[in-house]
Structure formats: C-alpha cells, structure tokens
Design an enzyme around this catalytic site. Structure first.
Site, mmCIF file in Angstrom:
data_model
loop_
_atom_site.group_PDB
_atom_site.id
_atom_site.type_symbol
_atom_site.label_atom_id
_atom_site.label_comp_id
_atom_site.label_asym_id
_atom_site.label_seq_id
_atom_site.Cartn_x
_atom_site.Cartn_y
_atom_site.Cartn_z
ATOM 1 C CG ASN A 164 -20.001 35.785 0.254
ATOM 2 O OD1 ASN A 164 -21.805 36.318 0.760
ATOM 3 N ND2 ASN A 164 -19.280 35.285 0.999
ATOM 4 C CG HIS A 219 -24.802 38.577 4.740
ATOM 5 N ND1 HIS A 219 -25.464 36.909 5.809
ATOM 6 C CD2 HIS A 219 -23.919 37.739 5.186
ATOM 7 C CE1 HIS A 219 -24.533 36.545 6.453
ATOM 8 N NE2 HIS A 219 -23.749 36.656 6.018
ATOM 9 C CG HIS A 224 -20.351 29.293 2.745
ATOM 10 N ND1 HIS A 224 -19.476 29.279 3.969
ATOM 11 C CD2 HIS A 224 -20.110 27.756 2.753
ATOM 12 C CE1 HIS A 224 -19.652 28.267 5.044
ATOM 13 N NE2 HIS A 224 -19.479 27.578 3.720
ATOM 14 N NE ARG A 246 -22.961 28.168 7.953
ATOM 15 C CZ ARG A 246 -21.972 28.369 8.205
ATOM 16 N NH1 ARG A 246 -21.093 29.172 8.014
ATOM 17 N NH2 ARG A 246 -21.585 27.699 9.187
ATOM 18 N NE ARG A 262 -25.688 29.358 9.392
ATOM 19 C CZ ARG A 262 -25.299 29.092 10.274
ATOM 20 N NH1 ARG A 262 -24.233 30.554 10.658
ATOM 21 N NH2 ARG A 262 -25.033 28.171 10.855
ATOM 22 C CD GLU A 296 -16.930 31.460 0.855
ATOM 23 O OE1 GLU A 296 -17.469 31.104 1.863
ATOM 24 O OE2 GLU A 296 -16.650 33.070 1.043
ATOM 25 C CB THR A 351 -16.218 30.787 7.769
ATOM 26 O OG1 THR A 351 -17.820 30.948 7.129
ATOM 27 C CG2 THR A 351 -15.325 29.910 7.860
ATOM 28 C CD GLU A 406 -11.350 34.137 0.898
ATOM 29 O OE1 GLU A 406 -11.849 32.982 -0.264
ATOM 30 O OE2 GLU A 406 -11.948 34.275 1.924
ATOM 31 C CG HIS A 410 -14.351 36.396 7.905
ATOM 32 N ND1 HIS A 410 -15.273 37.035 8.971
ATOM 33 C CD2 HIS A 410 -15.557 35.374 7.536
ATOM 34 C CE1 HIS A 410 -15.418 36.862 9.198
ATOM 35 N NE2 HIS A 410 -16.073 35.324 8.117
HETATM 36 N N1 PXP Z 1 -14.039 34.476 3.048
HETATM 37 C C1 PXP Z 1 -15.069 33.394 2.925
HETATM 38 C C2 PXP Z 1 -14.345 31.769 2.942
HETATM 39 C C3 PXP Z 1 -15.600 33.628 3.986
HETATM 40 O O1 PXP Z 1 -16.576 32.724 4.763
HETATM 41 C C4 PXP Z 1 -16.736 34.724 3.615
HETATM 42 C C5 PXP Z 1 -18.084 34.930 4.630
HETATM 43 O O2 PXP Z 1 -18.773 33.947 4.128
HETATM 44 C C6 PXP Z 1 -16.078 35.609 3.311
HETATM 45 C C7 PXP Z 1 -14.762 35.369 3.240
HETATM 46 C C8 PXP Z 1 -16.679 37.306 3.347
HETATM 47 O O3 PXP Z 1 -16.520 37.628 4.773
HETATM 48 P P1 PXP Z 1 -17.822 38.579 4.961
HETATM 49 O O4 PXP Z 1 -19.253 38.753 4.632
HETATM 50 O O5 PXP Z 1 -17.035 39.370 6.520
HETATM 51 O O6 PXP Z 1 -16.853 40.342 3.773
#
Ligand code: PXP
Length: 245
Positions: free
Chosen positions: A8, A11, A44, A46, A50, A71, A102, A154, A193
């Site tokens: 992901n 960030h 994601h 949003r 952001r 996402e 989330t 998930e 997550h």
């Molecule tokens: N899965 C989902 C559905 C999420 O919303 C996120 C965070 O955006 C993640 C996984 C990844 O989480 P992390 O950034 O804590 O690894």
C-alpha cells in the site's frame, strides 16, 4: 497456497501532500515496489483525497503490471470512478472523515449498509472487478460477506497488531478460525492493517490466507533504509559546489 504481498503506497502520497508538490510520487514508488517483488499495489482513494489523488490511480492503472487493489467506500462518486477505471480488485472499506486511518471493519448489521454493499459488489462485478470486503474476523461478518456475493474478504488485523502476549495469541487464533470459515464458504481470504516487520510472521504463516496488504510499516522502513543514500547524494552535491569539481 502461496501468499501475495500487496504494498500500500498511500503514505508515499501523504508525504507529497504535506507540500502539495510532485514528490515523492506514489506511482514511482509502486514501480520500485513491483521490481522488488511486490505481487500487487494497493491504494485507498478517500473521499477527502488526503493522500492518493485521482491522477495517481489513473497512472497506476496504466503502469502497474501486477495488479491494482483499489480501496474505496461503497458509495458515491468514488464507486462511479472505480466502475469506470476497472482495477483488478476493489476492496470495500468503511470511511469516516475524522479518522486517522481505517478504524474497523465494515459494519454489516444494518439492512441499509448491506444493501449498499450488495449494490456496490454487483456494480463492480458487472464491469469485471473482483471485490473484497474489509471486515473484522468475526463469523457473522464472514457469513454475511459470502451471502453478499463478495469474491474475497480482507480480515482486519488491527486488533491482533494492537494486542500483546496471550491476547495477541487469542487474536491470531481468531484470524485463523475466520480464515478457515471464509475458505469453507468459498471466499478468498486476505488480511491487513497494522502489520509490521515485528508482527507479520505468525499471520503470514496462516495457510488459509492468500494476500496481505501492508503499507505504513513498509513506507516507514523505506524512509529509514533510504536515508543514508539520500543524504549522501545531497552532501556530495553541496561539497562539489564548493570544490568546483
Ligand atoms: N487494508 C486496508 C483495508 C486498509 O485500509 C489499510 C490502510 O489503508 C491497510 C490494509 C494497510 O494498513 P497499514 O498501512 O497499517 O499496513
């Protein structure tokens, strides 16, 4: 069953948006993540934009060669965009404006929420998008997800990540049991997550899981492992400017 790692890159965009400039580019980060062995890229989009922007998703869809997991919340403009863009996979997530990230899985108890999820799954399926529902690893939520016609779930690993000692063991068992039930019901099982270099191993060993989504920890590590090279390059430029070399 082998396990896929989806990285992901939200960030990376968070750092860019801190200055509203064009670096670091999550699309370039995605290319590097793929070259390093990622099996897919997750973002994601949003409602408040952001971090990830529409431009990022469009370019990722053109450049990523593995697969994009988008996402999104199950309604409104973003759902329209997802149906038009047709990523390989869409993960439906709850979205609250004030949250930092989330916070929990989708709430599936309310009839209205279920109806909008069913509608989103049907719309995405009709344009060939595989759907996954981000849920807490609870039997009821898993059964409802199967009933709604999702391709995958998930399982939210946040509670596992936040727990310690025996409580963490209990959360791991909960994830394992949830993954088993989901497989029995014909769902593919993903998880994510809060997974980090310190806590990922027991989750990665759960054989019913086939995909992990990991973001924050990988981006955090990349900032630190890249620091030496980045500072070295800048220091060299500055010294050269003074030495005339
Ligand atoms: N899965 C989902 C559905 C999420 O919303 C996120 C965070 O955006 C993640 C996984 C990844 O989480 P992390 O950034 O804590 O690894």
């Amino acid at each position: 069953m082998s396990m896929r790692l989806f990285v992901n890159v939200d960030h990376v965009a968070t750092v860019r948006q801190a200055r509203r400039t064009d670096e670091p580019d999550p699309v370039r980060a995605a290319v590097l993540a793929e070259l390093a062995g990622a099996d897919g890229i997750t973002v994601h989009l949003r409602e408040d934009r952001r971090h990830i922007q529409d431009r990022d998703v469009r370019l990722l869809l053109e450049t990523v060669r593995t697969g994009v997991n988008l996402e999104l919340a199950a309604a409104g403009e973003i759902l329209d965009l997802a149906c038009a863009w047709r990523p390989a996979q869409a993960t439906l997530v709850p979205e609250k404006r004030q949250e930092i990230t989330t916070e929990g899985g989708l709430s599936l108890e309310v009839g209205e929420a279920r109806a909008s999820l069913r509608n989103a799954i049907e719309r995405l399926a009709s344009v060939g998008v595989r759907t996954s529902l981000f849920i807490d690893p609870d039997p009821d939520a898993i059964r409802v997800s199967a009933d709604l016609g999702a391709d995958a779930v998930e399982l939210h690993t946040g509670e596992y990540a936040n727990a310690e000692g025996q409580a963490r063991e209990a959360q791991l068992r909960r994830l394992g049991a949830g993954a088993e039930l989901a497989r029995e019901l014909g769902l593919a099982v993903h998880a994510g997550h809060g997974l980090t270099y310190e806590n990922v191993t027991p989750v990665a060993a759960l054989t019913e899981l086939e995909e992990l989504n990991i973001g924050h920890s990988v981006v955090s590590r990349a900032v630190l492992t890249g620091m030496r090279e980045a500072v070295g390059e800048m220091a060299t430029l500055i010294r050269r400017a003074r030495s005339g070399a």
